[in-house]
Motif scaffolding. Structure first.
Motif, mmCIF file in Angstrom:
data_model
loop_
_atom_site.group_PDB
_atom_site.id
_atom_site.type_symbol
_atom_site.label_atom_id
_atom_site.label_comp_id
_atom_site.label_asym_id
_atom_site.label_seq_id
_atom_site.Cartn_x
_atom_site.Cartn_y
_atom_site.Cartn_z
ATOM 1 N N SER A 127 12.982 6.425 4.775
ATOM 2 C CA SER A 127 13.006 7.844 5.105
ATOM 3 C C SER A 127 14.394 8.431 4.877
ATOM 4 O O SER A 127 14.555 9.492 4.265
ATOM 5 C CB SER A 127 12.590 8.051 6.564
ATOM 6 O OG SER A 127 12.812 9.382 6.974
ATOM 7 N N GLU A 128 15.404 7.701 5.341
ATOM 8 C CA GLU A 128 16.794 8.162 5.192
ATOM 9 C C GLU A 128 17.238 8.175 3.728
ATOM 10 O O GLU A 128 18.203 8.860 3.374
ATOM 11 C CB GLU A 128 17.723 7.272 6.010
ATOM 12 C CG GLU A 128 17.547 7.449 7.511
ATOM 13 C CD GLU A 128 18.163 6.309 8.308
ATOM 14 O OE1 GLU A 128 18.801 5.422 7.690
ATOM 15 O OE2 GLU A 128 18.008 6.305 9.540
ATOM 16 N N HIS A 129 16.538 7.427 2.897
ATOM 17 C CA HIS A 129 16.886 7.389 1.477
ATOM 18 C C HIS A 129 15.921 8.224 0.640
ATOM 19 O O HIS A 129 15.771 8.008 -0.567
ATOM 20 C CB HIS A 129 16.929 5.941 0.987
ATOM 21 C CG HIS A 129 18.106 5.171 1.511
ATOM 22 N ND1 HIS A 129 18.129 4.615 2.777
ATOM 23 C CD2 HIS A 129 19.318 4.896 0.952
ATOM 24 C CE1 HIS A 129 19.299 4.028 2.966
ATOM 25 N NE2 HIS A 129 20.033 4.182 1.891
ATOM 26 N N GLY A 130 15.256 9.176 1.295
ATOM 27 C CA GLY A 130 14.494 10.187 0.576
ATOM 28 C C GLY A 130 13.025 9.915 0.333
ATOM 29 O O GLY A 130 12.369 10.690 -0.360
ATOM 30 N N VAL A 131 12.483 8.832 0.890
ATOM 31 C CA VAL A 131 11.074 8.504 0.658
ATOM 32 C C VAL A 131 10.219 8.987 1.827
ATOM 33 O O VAL A 131 10.438 8.570 2.972
ATOM 34 C CB VAL A 131 10.877 6.983 0.471
ATOM 35 C CG1 VAL A 131 9.392 6.668 0.277
ATOM 36 C CG2 VAL A 131 11.665 6.485 -0.729
ATOM 37 N N ARG A 132 9.265 9.842 1.559
ATOM 38 C CA ARG A 132 8.328 10.275 2.592
ATOM 39 C C ARG A 132 7.215 9.242 2.696
ATOM 40 O O ARG A 132 6.622 8.848 1.692
ATOM 41 C CB ARG A 132 7.754 11.649 2.256
ATOM 42 C CG ARG A 132 8.795 12.751 2.183
ATOM 43 C CD ARG A 132 8.170 14.056 1.719
ATOM 44 N NE ARG A 132 7.170 14.539 2.661
ATOM 45 C CZ ARG A 132 6.144 15.286 2.312
ATOM 46 N NH1 ARG A 132 5.950 15.610 1.045
ATOM 47 N NH2 ARG A 132 5.286 15.698 3.231
ATOM 48 N N LEU A 133 6.927 8.816 3.907
ATOM 49 C CA LEU A 133 5.929 7.788 4.161
ATOM 50 C C LEU A 133 4.786 8.328 5.008
ATOM 51 O O LEU A 133 4.942 9.316 5.729
ATOM 52 C CB LEU A 133 6.566 6.588 4.873
ATOM 53 C CG LEU A 133 7.679 5.851 4.135
ATOM 54 C CD1 LEU A 133 8.328 4.825 5.055
ATOM 55 C CD2 LEU A 133 7.149 5.176 2.881
ATOM 56 N N LYS A 134 3.660 7.647 4.933
ATOM 57 C CA LYS A 134 2.510 8.006 5.762
ATOM 58 C C LYS A 134 1.896 6.733 6.319
ATOM 59 O O LYS A 134 1.883 5.684 5.665
ATOM 60 C CB LYS A 134 1.469 8.775 4.945
ATOM 61 C CG LYS A 134 0.943 8.004 3.728
ATOM 62 C CD LYS A 134 -0.071 8.813 2.943
ATOM 63 C CE LYS A 134 -0.540 8.053 1.710
ATOM 64 N NZ LYS A 134 -1.549 8.802 0.933
ATOM 65 N N ILE A 135 1.409 6.819 7.550
ATOM 66 C CA ILE A 135 0.724 5.687 8.186
ATOM 67 C C ILE A 135 -0.762 5.984 8.179
ATOM 68 O O ILE A 135 -1.220 6.964 8.775
ATOM 69 C CB ILE A 135 1.213 5.470 9.629
ATOM 70 C CG1 ILE A 135 2.728 5.259 9.663
ATOM 71 C CG2 ILE A 135 0.501 4.260 10.254
ATOM 72 C CD1 ILE A 135 3.304 5.135 11.066
ATOM 73 N N GLU A 136 -1.543 5.134 7.503
ATOM 74 C CA GLU A 136 -2.981 5.342 7.433
ATOM 75 C C GLU A 136 -3.664 4.803 8.688
ATOM 76 O O GLU A 136 -3.040 4.145 9.515
ATOM 77 C CB GLU A 136 -3.531 4.695 6.159
ATOM 78 C CG GLU A 136 -2.916 5.317 4.899
ATOM 79 C CD GLU A 136 -3.644 4.959 3.622
ATOM 80 O OE1 GLU A 136 -4.401 3.964 3.625
ATOM 81 O OE2 GLU A 136 -3.454 5.674 2.619
ATOM 82 N N ASP A 137 -4.937 5.092 8.831
ATOM 83 C CA ASP A 137 -5.662 4.769 10.060
ATOM 84 C C ASP A 137 -5.623 3.289 10.416
ATOM 85 O O ASP A 137 -5.632 2.919 11.584
ATOM 86 C CB ASP A 137 -7.130 5.223 9.942
ATOM 87 C CG ASP A 137 -7.271 6.739 9.924
ATOM 88 O OD1 ASP A 137 -6.310 7.423 10.334
ATOM 89 O OD2 ASP A 137 -8.328 7.238 9.502
#
Length: 455
Positions: A127-137
């Motif tokens: 996240s701090e290095h510019g990558v947006r993440l998502k947590i799936e169900d």
């Protein structure tokens, strides 16, 4: 999880918008050309190796860090998760719970390993290095871009920014300690017929499941647990299963039966979705089962296709169906409560020697009981393993008993470190294998970086 929103919404632009850059490619100092700078050689340009190199260089900017990779760097990152890269798992906050997802390593990983750098730390780093993440169900964490290139670009960019050097097409084939406490490494290059020798102050072996890493570890005094595939699908000896290819069962209970087992292994029973393939069985429940049973010789798989229905209730449902649809054929009518597709129902009838044209009225009580038992305890003979296409995981490698888990340093050889799959650690599917790589690489890189700056 609340953290899902944080990683999904508040991480800035996608890393894929960054300018794509390659690692710098500087010459490795030869053994005879000693410099004042210390040298870390990382064997393996996978997740653990690159992450460890980044961490070491971050803490020790003056440390010369060289990653040597025979093939393409981060190749497993590229293909994992169907090309999306399952970065980690976001549902295991408790470290002891997290450790239970590792068939080999669950005892050793209960300690400080994930406390130093766990899934939340991994997500924060990207996240701090510019990558947006998502947590799936189901807990799996992916980049919002749904592309593994996002993760690769991030690691590549950070390595370039820090000055980490990558040597591709080369392989470290020999390693021996020197009298001065360094490592003399023999490096095989595509353009040279004879090896080039290099002296390294630190050595991090993060070569995944390649024979190269096992060989180097052995040369430096370590033992090797014979590697075997983990995370595989089951080949089943039953030609009739081919007609069921593509059928998915949302929830079954699958058990590996171990002959003469001295104790019950609860993990050898898994509940979850199963997919029928043209060669046998796949799906999450099978992959978890294969990981826990990777080192166990078992030929019998027992599947409960109605895990939420008790055997007595199953008998009762079948009896009621017989009474209601006595004049209908077996193949055309069966209880909807079972949630089965017609092709599979016909398969079960065939396993019981029952013809589809038979009327329900003609079915005996014993046949109904046998059908119920077949649905609850359907045996299959496992003839082999088929590598799961999205995962290439191996059980075996350097025993964790020979490693200091709080530093990832060898207990046998000073300044020698290990991280990732070269160790006898493997996780079930769901992001756990990459988390082992990130954690191990981070800890090893931290230890090396602190040592290099005299901390």
């Amino acid at each position: 999880m609340a953290s899902s929103c944080n990683y999904h919404k508040n991480n800035g632009g996608l890393i894929s918008t960054l300018k794509k850059r390659k690692f710098t490619s500087t010459a490795i100092p030869r053994a005879q050309n000693k410099t004042s700078e210390e040298l870390l050689v990382v064997v393996g340009g996978g997740a653990a190796g690159v992450y460890g190199a980044i961490r070491a260089k971050t803490l020790a900017p003056n440390l010369n860090v060289v990653v040597i990779e025979k093939g393409k760097p981060l190749s497993k990152v590229k293909i994992s998760g169907g090309g999306r890269c399952n970065v980690t798992n976001g549902h295991c906050v408790d470290n002891k719970m997290l450790a239970e997802n590792y068939p080999r390593g669950h005892k050793e990983l209960r300690g400080a390993f994930f406390n130093v750098h766990g899934p939340v730390d991994t997500m924060s780093w990207f996240s701090e290095h510019g990558v947006r993440l998502k947590i799936e169900d189901d807990g799996r964490v992916f980049p919002v871009s749904n592309s593994s290139s996002t993760i690769i670009d991030c690691l590549m960019s950070e390595s370039t920014h820090l000055g980490v050097s990558l040597q591709t097409g080369n392989a470290v084939i020999t390693a021996s300690p020197t009298a001065g406490g360094k490592f003399l490494l023999g490096i095989e290059k595509r353009t040279f017929s004879s090896p080039e020798y290099v002296e390294a102050d630190y050595l991090l072996i993060a070569s995944g499941n390649s024979k190269q890493g096992y060989s180097l570890a052995s040369q430096l005094g370590h033992s090797i647990v014979d590697p075997v595939p983990s995370l595989f699908t089951f080949k089943i000896e039953d030609p009739r299963l081919a007609d069921l290819s593509g059928i998915t069962f949302p929830k079954v209970k699958a058990t590996l039966k171990i002959e003469n087992a001295r104790r019950n292994i609860p993990q050898l029973t898994q509940v979850g979705p199963v997919l029928v393939t043209h060669w046998g069985f796949s799906g999450p429940a099978i992959l978890r089962l294969s990981a826990w049973g990777a080192c166990v010789l078992s030929r019998t798989l027992i599947v409960d296709f109605t895990p939420d229905v008790h055997i007595e209730d199953l008998k009762s449902i079948l009896t009621q169906h017989k009474n209601r649809f006595a004049k209908q054929k077996l193949s055309n009518s069966y209880p909807s409560e079972f949630g089965l597709v017609k092709r599979f129902w016909i398969y079960i009838l065939g396993r019981q020697g029952l013809l589809g044209d038979t009327l329900w009225a003609s079915i005996s009580k014993n046949s109904l009981i046998s059908l119920a038992h077949m649905l609850k305890h359907c045996n299959f003979y496992v003839t082999g393993k088929s590598q799961y296409k999205d995962e290439f995981v191996t059980a075996g490698g350097v025993p964790l008993s020979e490693i200091s888990m709080n530093t990832m340093e060898s207990k046998i050889q000073s300044h020698l470190f290990f991280a990732g799959e070269v160790l006898n650690v493997d996780g079930i599917t769901g992001g756990f294998n990459f988390q082992n790589a990130w954690s191990g690489g981070y800890i090893a890189g931290t230890s090396i970086g602190q040592r290099a700056v005299g901390a």
